[in-house]
Motif scaffolding. Sequence first.
Motif, short mmCIF file in Angstrom:
data_model
loop_
_atom_site.label_atom_id
_atom_site.label_comp_id
_atom_site.label_asym_id
_atom_site.label_seq_id
_atom_site.Cartn_x
_atom_site.Cartn_y
_atom_site.Cartn_z
N ILE A 187 1.08 -1.26 -0.47
CA ILE A 187 0.00 0.31 -0.26
C ILE A 187 1.02 1.28 -0.13
O ILE A 187 1.54 0.97 0.84
CB ILE A 187 -0.76 0.08 0.76
CG1 ILE A 187 -1.42 -1.19 1.20
CG2 ILE A 187 -1.54 1.48 1.21
CD1 ILE A 187 -2.68 -1.53 2.76
N ARG A 188 0.50 2.28 -0.58
CA ARG A 188 1.25 3.69 -0.84
C ARG A 188 0.22 4.34 -0.67
O ARG A 188 -1.08 4.32 -2.13
CB ARG A 188 2.11 3.63 -2.30
CG ARG A 188 3.41 4.86 -2.24
CD ARG A 188 4.00 5.24 -3.25
NE ARG A 188 3.60 4.31 -3.90
CZ ARG A 188 4.13 4.59 -5.86
NH1 ARG A 188 5.92 4.02 -5.42
NH2 ARG A 188 3.92 4.18 -6.71
N LEU A 189 0.14 5.71 -0.46
CA LEU A 189 -0.79 6.37 0.07
C LEU A 189 -0.33 7.37 -1.11
O LEU A 189 1.06 7.32 -1.92
CB LEU A 189 -0.58 7.07 1.01
CG LEU A 189 -1.06 7.04 2.54
CD1 LEU A 189 -0.89 8.18 3.45
CD2 LEU A 189 -2.66 6.17 1.98
N ALA A 190 -1.69 7.81 -1.90
CA ALA A 190 -1.44 9.25 -3.05
C ALA A 190 -0.51 9.67 -2.84
O ALA A 190 -0.84 10.71 -1.72
CB ALA A 190 -2.37 8.84 -3.88
N GLN A 191 0.61 10.80 -3.74
CA GLN A 191 0.92 11.90 -3.55
C GLN A 191 0.74 13.26 -3.97
O GLN A 191 -0.69 13.01 -4.76
CB GLN A 191 2.65 11.98 -3.93
CG GLN A 191 2.95 10.35 -3.84
CD GLN A 191 3.84 10.18 -2.54
OE1 GLN A 191 4.03 11.42 -1.66
NE2 GLN A 191 3.60 9.20 -1.54
N PRO A 192 0.41 14.03 -3.11
CA PRO A 192 -0.31 15.09 -3.39
C PRO A 192 0.81 15.74 -4.67
O PRO A 192 1.30 15.51 -4.66
CB PRO A 192 0.63 16.00 -1.98
CG PRO A 192 1.97 15.72 -2.12
CD PRO A 192 1.55 15.08 -1.92
N ARG A 193 -0.68 16.67 -5.54
CA ARG A 193 -0.26 17.18 -6.91
C ARG A 193 0.46 18.15 -6.63
O ARG A 193 0.25 19.13 -5.54
CB ARG A 193 -1.59 17.52 -7.11
CG ARG A 193 -2.42 15.83 -8.06
CD ARG A 193 -3.56 16.76 -8.91
NE ARG A 193 -4.59 15.33 -8.99
CZ ARG A 193 -4.12 14.35 -9.73
NH1 ARG A 193 -3.13 15.46 -10.98
NH2 ARG A 193 -5.28 13.93 -10.02
N PRO A 194 1.17 18.56 -7.75
CA PRO A 194 1.83 19.95 -7.59
C PRO A 194 1.75 21.16 -7.39
O PRO A 194 0.86 21.50 -8.63
CB PRO A 194 3.38 19.72 -8.57
CG PRO A 194 2.58 18.79 -9.78
CD PRO A 194 1.86 18.17 -8.95
N VAL A 195 2.02 21.91 -6.41
CA VAL A 195 1.02 23.07 -6.96
C VAL A 195 2.13 24.05 -7.16
O VAL A 195 3.06 24.62 -6.32
CB VAL A 195 -0.23 23.22 -6.43
CG1 VAL A 195 -0.49 24.77 -6.39
CG2 VAL A 195 -0.70 22.94 -6.38
N VAL A 196 2.23 25.53 -7.88
CA VAL A 196 3.34 26.48 -7.91
C VAL A 196 2.64 27.57 -6.94
O VAL A 196 2.04 28.34 -6.74
CB VAL A 196 3.14 28.03 -9.11
CG1 VAL A 196 4.23 28.58 -9.08
CG2 VAL A 196 3.37 26.52 -10.38
N ARG A 197 3.57 27.28 -5.84
CA ARG A 197 3.60 28.30 -4.74
C ARG A 197 4.03 29.98 -5.19
O ARG A 197 3.68 30.65 -4.38
CB ARG A 197 3.84 27.45 -3.52
CG ARG A 197 3.33 26.65 -3.21
CD ARG A 197 1.86 26.52 -2.06
NE ARG A 197 0.96 25.03 -1.68
CZ ARG A 197 0.24 25.11 -1.90
NH1 ARG A 197 -0.50 25.69 -2.55
NH2 ARG A 197 -0.72 24.14 -1.09
N SER A 198 5.46 29.95 -4.84
CA SER A 198 5.76 31.45 -6.18
C SER A 198 6.97 31.27 -6.82
O SER A 198 7.35 30.01 -7.46
CB SER A 198 5.86 31.49 -4.84
OG SER A 198 7.25 31.08 -4.44
N VAL A 199 6.69 32.39 -7.60
CA VAL A 199 8.03 32.38 -8.55
C VAL A 199 8.84 32.97 -8.48
O VAL A 199 8.74 34.94 -8.26
CB VAL A 199 7.04 32.96 -10.11
CG1 VAL A 199 7.85 33.13 -11.38
CG2 VAL A 199 5.47 31.69 -10.47
N ILE A 200 9.91 32.59 -8.74
CA ILE A 200 10.72 33.61 -8.25
C ILE A 200 11.48 34.95 -9.75
O ILE A 200 11.00 34.49 -11.06
CB ILE A 200 12.40 32.85 -8.55
CG1 ILE A 200 12.27 31.66 -7.17
CG2 ILE A 200 13.45 33.25 -7.93
CD1 ILE A 200 13.19 31.00 -6.86
N GLU A 201 11.63 35.84 -9.26
CA GLU A 201 11.91 36.93 -10.28
C GLU A 201 12.85 36.76 -10.93
O GLU A 201 14.04 36.31 -10.40
CB GLU A 201 11.59 38.11 -9.46
CG GLU A 201 12.39 39.33 -10.24
CD GLU A 201 11.04 39.70 -10.28
OE1 GLU A 201 9.89 40.28 -11.47
OE2 GLU A 201 9.47 39.27 -10.01
N GLY A 202 12.67 36.99 -12.06
CA GLY A 202 14.18 36.58 -13.42
C GLY A 202 13.99 35.32 -13.39
O GLY A 202 15.03 34.68 -14.70
#
Length: 444
Positions: free
Chosen positions: A213-228
Amino acid sequence: MLFTLLAFAIALGSLIIFHEFGHYWVARLCGVRVLRFSLGFGRVVLRRIDKHGTEWAISALPLGGYVKMQDDAPPGAPAAEAAGAFNAQPVGKRIAIVLAGPVFNLLLAVLLYTGPEPRRYRGAAGHPWPSRPRARPPRRRGWRKATAFSPSTARKSPPGRTPAASARRAVHRRTRARSRWPRPRGAAHERELMLPPNRHGPGRRRSAGRGGIRLAQPRPVVRSVIEGGEGQAAGLRQGDRIVAADGQPATDTGELVRLIQESAGRHMSLSVQREGALVTVGVTPRAEKVDGREIGRLGVQLGADIPRVTVSYGLGESLQRAAARTWDTAWFSLRMMGRMVLGEVSWRNVSGPVTIADYAGQTARIGIVAYIAYIALISISLGVLNLLPIPMLDGGHLLYYLVEIVRGSPPPERWIGIGQRAGLGILVALMGLALFNDFTRLFT
């Protein structure tokens, strides 16, 4: 820093007041005269005397508190005043007064746990691992975990325990388990697992993983975008949920990070969900040298989009679950202390006021629910610590009273003096160790 100190002061002050109020309230019920109720030690800064002659005080060193009772009546005191002395009480009343402080801490934890709690993460089955015993017929990806494991039939989790925790315990103890898994669409199905015996013990190797059994991993979300950064140049925005990378579903944040790191200088195509629409973004991770190895960097901070569900209960069930959770936490604390004494757990886990203050600030920033849960946890720790049979603590006084019951008379003053000095030495050593661990975490 100021916010953290304020959160720490509120948490510590409320716990100390509740603990000492337990001693005070039961002492008053038993007819014992209370001379002073102090928050803090040392020189009194503020004071007020009530109609019962009790001095309510705030002292200069705010690292604890105490209730001072009249131990012995002065010579020639009237019979009514002599009857209000603590040492004149039967041993049963003295035990009740001393026990009240830790018990009030545990009751406070029950009350705090009865309130709202953070939304729970919803478990889901990931890809079954190869070469592992697993459900027959094989479990399908995306089925949600609904009920706990049980030896023969699916059942609800015990009060105060989440289904995932019950599943781990069941897999650890049993070689045959059954679980109920609702499909994303359609009726629920039960699947039986044949599990090999777990010889590794809890906390060393994931027992559920040994069952395939392996729990499904969370989906990736962009939390912040680095300037440049490359992500900004490609048009990625905060809040974008990445659903695919190079045509492959991106269902695991860790796997996506690994793919980006392995794609240094190579063009990638990302499919992102933005405001309900699917957008395709092309980006080339920038190559960087890290520890002598070239990895790709996207210039964004990825977070986890974890599905959660809100769970609510009635007052009666909430109290039952809160009491069970308090008991489980208290028992776990005692077990950890015992394992430290036996050398099975590192003494680096002992934390002092600096770490407690740090976590108080962190949980307060997360939200009031997390902060209340943290106060409940510290209240349990305070109650358990004070029940340890160490002189100078409430548990040490209880030990003396048990000796008095067995002997038929109080322990000799010489024994009490030796015990007090030994208890003070143990407490000073523990405080020194806790502060050492605190500052080690700060500077390493």
